[in-house]
Design a protein around this motif. Structure first.
Motif, PDB file in Angstrom:
ATOM      1  N   VAL A 137       1.004  -1.170  -0.011  1.00 27.58           N
ATOM      2  CA  VAL A 137      -0.051   0.058  -0.127  1.00 27.58           C
ATOM      3  C   VAL A 137       0.924   1.123  -0.066  1.00 27.58           C
ATOM      4  N   PRO A 138       0.226   2.325  -0.688  1.00 25.77           N
ATOM      5  CA  PRO A 138       1.228   3.667  -0.700  1.00 25.77           C
ATOM      6  C   PRO A 138       1.264   4.340   0.831  1.00 25.77           C
ATOM      7  N   ALA A 139       2.475   4.740   1.214  1.00 24.57           N
ATOM      8  CA  ALA A 139       2.609   5.300   2.410  1.00 24.57           C
ATOM      9  C   ALA A 139       3.564   6.335   2.362  1.00 24.57           C
ATOM     10  N   VAL A 140       3.821   7.184   3.565  1.00 29.07           N
ATOM     11  CA  VAL A 140       4.543   8.418   3.646  1.00 29.07           C
ATOM     12  C   VAL A 140       5.479   8.135   5.094  1.00 29.07           C
ATOM     13  N   GLN A 141       7.008   8.272   4.816  1.00 28.45           N
ATOM     14  CA  GLN A 141       7.639   8.185   5.973  1.00 28.45           C
ATOM     15  C   GLN A 141       8.390   9.411   6.238  1.00 28.45           C
ATOM     16  N   VAL A 142       8.343   9.830   7.550  1.00 27.20           N
ATOM     17  CA  VAL A 142       8.747  11.083   8.114  1.00 27.20           C
ATOM     18  C   VAL A 142      10.056  10.769   9.177  1.00 27.20           C
ATOM     19  N   SER A 143      11.077  11.113   8.767  1.00 29.97           N
ATOM     20  CA  SER A 143      12.567  10.899   9.491  1.00 29.97           C
ATOM     21  C   SER A 143      13.250  12.103   9.509  1.00 29.97           C
ATOM     22  N   THR A 144      14.381  12.088   9.920  1.00 28.97           N
ATOM     23  CA  THR A 144      15.250  13.159  10.319  1.00 28.97           C
ATOM     24  C   THR A 144      16.832  12.585  10.147  1.00 28.97           C
ATOM     25  N   ASN A 145      17.641  13.653   9.951  1.00 31.94           N
ATOM     26  CA  ASN A 145      18.966  13.165  10.053  1.00 31.94           C
ATOM     27  C   ASN A 145      19.910  14.181  11.110  1.00 31.94           C
ATOM     28  N   LYS A 146      18.872  14.980  11.755  1.00 30.17           N
ATOM     29  CA  LYS A 146      19.523  16.009  12.396  1.00 30.17           C
ATOM     30  C   LYS A 146      19.281  15.196  14.227  1.00 30.17           C
ATOM     31  N   PRO A 147      20.428  15.188  14.707  1.00 32.78           N
ATOM     32  CA  PRO A 147      20.493  14.589  16.178  1.00 32.78           C
ATOM     33  C   PRO A 147      19.550  15.598  17.218  1.00 32.78           C
ATOM     34  N   SER A 148      19.223  16.711  17.129  1.00 28.66           N
ATOM     35  CA  SER A 148      18.717  17.664  17.890  1.00 28.66           C
ATOM     36  C   SER A 148      17.194  17.552  17.631  1.00 28.66           C
ATOM     37  N   VAL A 149      16.626  16.879  16.680  1.00 28.66           N
ATOM     38  CA  VAL A 149      15.401  16.551  16.222  1.00 28.66           C
ATOM     39  C   VAL A 149      14.841  15.102  16.713  1.00 28.66           C
ATOM     40  N   ARG A 150      13.947  15.341  17.645  1.00 25.61           N
ATOM     41  CA  ARG A 150      13.258  13.887  18.128  1.00 25.61           C
ATOM     42  C   ARG A 150      12.124  13.488  17.271  1.00 25.61           C
ATOM     43  N   LEU A 151      12.202  12.095  17.199  1.00 30.10           N
ATOM     44  CA  LEU A 151      11.082  11.166  16.490  1.00 30.10           C
ATOM     45  C   LEU A 151      10.212  10.636  17.905  1.00 30.10           C
ATOM     46  N   ASP A 152       9.238  11.393  18.253  1.00 27.91           N
ATOM     47  CA  ASP A 152       8.650  10.911  19.403  1.00 27.91           C
ATOM     48  C   ASP A 152       6.951  10.877  18.964  1.00 27.91           C
ATOM     49  N   ALA A 153       6.272  10.570  20.069  1.00 29.40           N
ATOM     50  CA  ALA A 153       4.808  10.631  19.925  1.00 29.40           C
ATOM     51  C   ALA A 153       4.308  11.800  19.452  1.00 29.40           C
ATOM     52  N   ALA A 154       4.909  13.103  19.886  1.00 31.30           N
ATOM     53  CA  ALA A 154       4.279  14.279  19.728  1.00 31.30           C
ATOM     54  C   ALA A 154       4.446  14.602  18.057  1.00 31.30           C
ATOM     55  N   ALA A 203      -5.275   5.088   6.520  1.00 31.65           N
ATOM     56  CA  ALA A 203      -5.449   3.567   6.838  1.00 31.65           C
ATOM     57  C   ALA A 203      -4.858   3.235   8.021  1.00 31.65           C
ATOM     58  N   MET A 204      -3.563   3.606   8.497  1.00 32.93           N
ATOM     59  CA  MET A 204      -2.814   3.250   9.575  1.00 32.93           C
ATOM     60  C   MET A 204      -1.599   4.429   9.704  1.00 32.93           C
ATOM     61  N   SER A 205      -1.414   4.568  10.924  1.00 35.42           N
ATOM     62  CA  SER A 205      -0.140   5.337  11.403  1.00 35.42           C
ATOM     63  C   SER A 205       0.560   4.794  12.584  1.00 35.42           C
ATOM     64  N   GLY A 206       1.740   5.084  12.628  1.00 38.30           N
ATOM     65  CA  GLY A 206       2.536   4.385  13.570  1.00 38.30           C
ATOM     66  C   GLY A 206       3.736   5.206  13.718  1.00 38.30           C
ATOM     67  N   LEU A 207       4.607   4.791  14.877  1.00 42.28           N
ATOM     68  CA  LEU A 207       5.773   5.471  15.117  1.00 42.28           C
ATOM     69  C   LEU A 207       6.825   4.420  15.373  1.00 42.28           C
ATOM     70  N   ASP A 208       7.942   4.378  14.398  1.00 43.98           N
ATOM     71  CA  ASP A 208       9.048   3.402  14.670  1.00 43.98           C
ATOM     72  C   ASP A 208      10.387   4.383  15.124  1.00 43.98           C
ATOM     73  N   PRO A 209      10.856   4.117  16.517  1.00 42.03           N
ATOM     74  CA  PRO A 209      11.877   5.162  16.955  1.00 42.03           C
ATOM     75  C   PRO A 209      12.972   5.242  16.083  1.00 42.03           C
TER      76      PRO A 209
END
Length: 653
Positions: free
Chosen positions: A31-48, A65-71
């Protein structure tokens, strides 16, 4: 005679179970999806961040259809199957909200398009993932990179300037300094004799340089540029080097069969089929980082007034003001000590004392010599580790030189574990010859269209059905057993391709169809050999045993010769040809297992358990125009065949 020991049946059961388990993920759709990530250590990938993404998409009226967080990999958002429009709209909305509309990779977040499998997580945890499909079947990630040729010429001029300075010192030529403006170098002199001597030495040391005398009286100069032929060679070499580096980076991520091609004079096209982590792929490709080691300006480190003057715009000659990772600024020398070109290896690790993530560096012989010379003369001063990405230098760390450095040292600083891995990958894969930037990014649809893809898979399906129908009609029960073995062959082949995450292309589908034909050919050889033994007058049990034993040599020879051809295709081919060869070679191995080992096991179950076997259901057996019964004896013929009636036999030792 025709019985398997228990362990062979256990092997058969194990193969079927494994085959079913690793083939099953291919049933779950992508299924088509979008992924949001970062390469900056100061930016957090969290529930917010996940909550912010969901609110942004909800405000844009996009159904999730579905969303989730992969640390480790960031936020994943899936859409309904086939909803590519929502996928593209979601990317635009997220870039606008998270990066203020900046889509060139300089924002805090990386927003990438992807296709995700709906295979359950517990299956993926044991590497039960769907088979990777090529660009011509499923599509993938497409990048168009613009190569900055002016940057390549500038870097070549930097290297030439450094070499000229070293040459002047080595030949003990008196000169007033070396200046560089763009790709032009000016060497100053006050004595015409020294200028003439320098001109000869530079021409001898580098034939690619064009040297012109300029100035008069005490203001004498040599103006040095690259010759036009050398510039063209440099441009071609820069494209080739960048292609090689990009290939190394992509391969290091474990992605298969990337397509990296030159487009025009200064562009590179990258297509990666079935990329499972496009955010990191975009990050690694887009990070055109090179590493440089430079000395920190001694006056600025001891006297804050010099640093403040530089911050006010009065940067001392020969220095450069850079940002560091602590949010401050630092004044470093423009002249580098060594660059990434002198680095042989780089590995992420942890510091033994602080347990902080670090990068261990190993340099070549010349790099080690330069490091020993420079650091030995600057003990107590600071040395900056500079990472240059997209033309923007950043000081990772600037430690004090405690002692003379050699061929091994380490980079420390405020880095995450993933960042040390990425930096090590960038350094290890090689230094780019010219800066690059991504000017186009998109997902690639199937190049042959959905109709042709469907026809490709249908060709395998209907080919299988046609083979199965023919073999069952012609060989009766033995044909049914051959069909079962053919099914196992197809099952195991798909399972192995899924386990290896090999990329299946349209030529790969052709290889599957060819594999089915070769596999059924082996069963035909076995069945015909059994028929031949029946015509000779052997009893059914003896005919089965002799048929399998005698056919094995022929099957082995034919498969080995075909395997050699497949290996040659894999070794010397590229792209689709190599994809065909992979499936072809794997198919040969699975067909030998299914056509001989597995089919004989089924035959042994059907016929081998009977102490007295009178008949074999193997179709009609003919001798001299008369039909023999399934026991090998004609209804109107004597029970013993004469030597004249029997076919000639070739006996081998």
């Amino acid at each position: 005679m025709n019985r398997y020991p228990l362990w062979k049946y256990l092997v058969m059961i194990f193969a079927i179970v494994i085959g079913l388990f690793y083939t099953l993920p291919n049933v779950f759709p992508q299924v088509p999806a979008v992924q949001v990530s970062t390469n900056k250590p100061s930016v957090r990938l969290d529930a917010a961040l996940l909550d912010r993404v969901e609110k942004t998409l909800k405000a844009a009226n996009l159904a999730i259809a579905m969303s989730g967080l992969d640390p480790a990999n960031g936020v994943h958002v899936r859409f309904a199957s086939g909803d590519g429009k929502s996928q593209l709209a979601a990317k635009d909305a997220l870039i606008k909200d998270l990066n203020n509309g900046v889509a060139d990779g300089t924002g805090n977040y990386i927003v990438a398009l992807t296709n995700e499998s709906t295979t359950p997580r517990w299956m993926q945890d044991v590497n039960a993932k769907p088979m990777a499909l090529g660009l011509d079947l499923r599509g993938g990630v497409h990048f168009l990179m613009q190569v900055d040729m002016k940057g390549a010429l500038d870097r070549a001029a930097d290297r030439s300037a450094a070499d000229i300075r070293a040459l002047m010192r080595e030949k003990k030529i008196q000169y007033g300094g070396v200046d560089k403006a763009g790709d032009t170098i000016a060497v100053k002199f006050s004595d015409p004799v020294e200028r003439e001597k320098a001109s000869k030495e530079i021409a001898i040391s580098n034939a690619d340089l064009s040297i012109r005398e300029d100035g008069a009286a005490a203001d004498l100069r040599l103006v040095i540029t690259l010759k036009e032929d050398a510039k063209r060679k440099l441009a071609d070499a820069a494209i080739e080097q960048n292609q090689k580096v990009l290939g190394n980076r992509i391969n290091a991520l474990g992605l298969t069969e990337p397509i990296i091609q030159k487009q025009g004079a200064d562009r590179i096209v990258i297509q990666v089929p079935g990329a499972s982590d496009p955010a990191r792929l975009k990050d690694v490709i887009g990070r055109t980082g090179t590493l440089e080691l430079r000395l920190v300006d001694a006056d600025a480190s001891k006297n804050s007034a010099a640093l403040q003057a530089a911050q006010n715009g009065n940067v001392p000659f020969g220095t450069e003001l850079m940002n560091d990772r602590d949010g401050g600024q630092i004044l470093v020398k423009k002249q580098f000590i060594i660059t990434g070109e002198r680095i042989n290896g780089a590995e992420p690790a942890f510091d033994g004392q602080s347990n902080q993530p670090i990068v261990r560096i190993n340099t070549d012989t010349q790099g080690a010599r330069i490091l020993r010379e420079v650091t030995g003369q600057n003990v107590g001063n600071r040395m900056a580790i500079v990472l240059i990405e997209k033309g923007k230098p950043e000081v990772i760390t600037a430690p004090t030189i405690q002692s003379e450095l050699g061929s091994n040292f380490q980079i420390t600083g405020r880095m995450s574990t993933r960042e040390t891995s990425d930096i090590a990958l960038l350094i290890r894969s090689g230094s780019i010859a010219a800066p690059m930037e991504i000017i186009e990014e998109r997902t690639v649809g199937p190049s042959l269209g959905a109709e042709n893809i469907e026809r490709g898979f249908n060709s395998v399906t209907w080919g299988f059905v046609a083979l199965a129908a023919f073999i069952c009609v012609y060989y009766a029960v033995m044909g049914l057993i051959s069909t079962l073995a053919l099914s196992v062959n197809l099952l195991l082949l798909i399972a192995i391709l899924s386990m290896l995450q090999a990329t299946l292309t349209l030529p790969g589908i052709a290889a599957i169809a060819l594999t089915l034909g070769m596999a059924i050919d082996a069963n035909v050889l076995i069945n015909e050999r059994i028929r031949e033994e029946l015509r000779r007058g052997l009893k059914p049990q003896e005919a089965i045993s002799a048929g399998f034993d005698h056919a094995w040599a022929t099957i082995l020879d034919s498969n080995i010769t075909t395997l050699i051809a497949g290996l040659a295709l894999f070794t010397f081919g590229s792209g689709p040809i190599k994809g065909f060869a992979v499936v072809h070679c794997l198919g040969i191995l699975t067909s030998m297992f299914s056509a001989v080992f597995f089919s004989r096991g089924i035959v042994n179950l059907v016929y081998g358990m009977k102490k007295k076997l009178d008949k074999i259901s193997i179709g009609t057996v003919w001798r001299g125009g008369a039909a023999l019964d399934v026991a090998g004896v004609a209804a109107d013929a004597p029970s013993t065949l004469s030597e004249a009636d029997a076919p000639a036999l070739i006996k081998t030792k």
